[in-house]
Design an enzyme around this catalytic site. Structure first.
Site, PDB file in Angstrom:
ATOM      1  N   GLY A 138       0.809  -1.211   0.000  1.00  0.00           N
ATOM      2  CA  GLY A 138       0.000   0.000   0.000  1.00  0.00           C
ATOM      3  C   GLY A 138       0.842   1.260   0.000  1.00  0.00           C
ATOM      4  N   GLY A 139       2.067   1.159  -0.489  1.00  0.00           N
ATOM      5  CA  GLY A 139       2.972   2.312  -0.500  1.00  0.00           C
ATOM      6  C   GLY A 139       2.809   3.218  -1.696  1.00  0.00           C
ATOM      7  CB  SER A 140       0.646   3.015  -4.634  1.00  0.00           C
ATOM      8  OG  SER A 140      -0.532   2.577  -3.965  1.00  0.00           O
ATOM      9  CB  VAL A 161       5.347  -4.716  -7.744  1.00  0.00           C
ATOM     10  CG1 VAL A 161       6.793  -4.766  -8.162  1.00  0.00           C
ATOM     11  CG2 VAL A 161       5.223  -4.729  -6.230  1.00  0.00           C
ATOM     12  CB  SER A 216      -6.811   3.399  12.323  1.00  0.00           C
ATOM     13  OG  SER A 216      -7.654   4.491  12.656  1.00  0.00           O
ATOM     14  CE1 TYR A 239      -9.877   2.260   8.094  1.00  0.00           C
ATOM     15  CE2 TYR A 239     -10.340   3.238  10.239  1.00  0.00           C
ATOM     16  CZ  TYR A 239      -9.515   3.086   9.138  1.00  0.00           C
ATOM     17  OH  TYR A 239      -8.304   3.754   9.101  1.00  0.00           O
ATOM     18  CB  ALA A 240     -13.793   0.379  14.459  1.00  0.00           C
ATOM     19  CB  ALA A 241     -14.230  -4.842  13.792  1.00  0.00           C
ATOM     20  CE  LYS A 244      -7.021   0.292   9.116  1.00  0.00           C
ATOM     21  NZ  LYS A 244      -5.778   0.038   8.348  1.00  0.00           N
TER      22      LYS A 244
END
Length: 246
Positions: free
Chosen positions: A16-18, A62, A138, A151-153, A155
């Site tokens: 996810g470094g894009s 990549v 997060s 999302y919360a669960a 993370k």
């Protein structure tokens, strides 16, 4: 004297470094000498340059679809052993989509299942090089996010996974830690940062009275991958300007 955050000669992969936080972390390692590979979901880096504020200077891009459960294994086999793995992938579904099964499954698949998939895939190479893994979760991992339960669960699950892998993989010479960002302007937080009234309300709740930056998160990532944190594993650093203090 040796600079503990000199990563010259080190190999770093940022899942996810894009874009967003991941891109800032990747550039932080690149600026300190590392050879950095970043992954993204689009076919090539040029697709990000048109749509997002991404910087691929000095990075190798990549394609990786983390929802393909076999893709991480293939990527790790192609890349070989690395010194640092940073996992910064993540999605969210607003407008109560996460209350439905489809939205819930999509978010958990990216934010939690793929984290373990990538960890598993790169484990042998990290062990070979005495490497580190950092997982970007997060502050939502530690509080309610009423409209985005998946999302919360997910993370919270990622932060818990850091603890378990930190203990399990210490015997393999791998340190596993995490970063829990507060509010950082990215495509995921645009629902807040692109609306002045919402942003101002949030800023009032942050003791440092500013949003975070990808560079702030890069500082934490560099620390966790360096000898400065040599006696740390299984921990998640909260980097939120004080947002969660009260």
């Amino acid at each position: 004297m040796h600079d503990p955050i000199d990563f010259t000669g080190k190999r770093v992969v940022v899942i996810g470094g894009s874009s967003g936080i991941g891109n800032g972390i990747a550039q932080g390692f690149r600026a300190r000498g590392a050879a950095v590979i970043v992954t993204g979901t689009r076919p090539d880096a040029g697709d990000y340059l048109e749509a997002e504020d991404s910087d691929f200077t000095g990075l190798t891009y990549v394609h990786l679809n983390v929802t393909d459960r076999a893709a991480a294994d293939a990527l790790a086999a192609e890349i070989g052993p690395v010194d640092v793995l940073v996992q910064s992938q993540g999605i969210v579904r607003y407008k109560r989509q996460e209350f439905a099964r489809e939205g819930w499954d999509a978010v958990v698949d990216v934010n939690l299942n793929s984290v373990m998939d990538c960890a598993r895939a790169f484990h042998a190479g990290l062990a070979e090089r005495g490497g580190t893994m950092s997982v970007v979760s997060s502050v939502a991992a530690f509080k309610s996010t009423m409209g985005t339960p998946a999302y919360a669960a997910s993370k919270a699950g990622a932060a818990s996974l850091v603890k378990s892998l930190g203990e399990a993989w210490a015997r393999d010479g791998i340190r596993v830690n995490g970063i829990a960002p507060g509010l950082v302007p990215t495509k995921l937080t645009a629902v807040t940062t692109d609306h002045p009234e919402r942003l101002e309300a949030t800023l009032r709740a942050i003791p440092m009275r500013r949003v975070g930056t990808p560079e702030d998160m890069a500082g934490a990532a560099l620390f966790l991958a360096s000898s400065l944190s040599a006696y740390m594993t299984g921990q998640t650093l909260v980097v939120d300007g004080g947002l969660t203090l009260s």
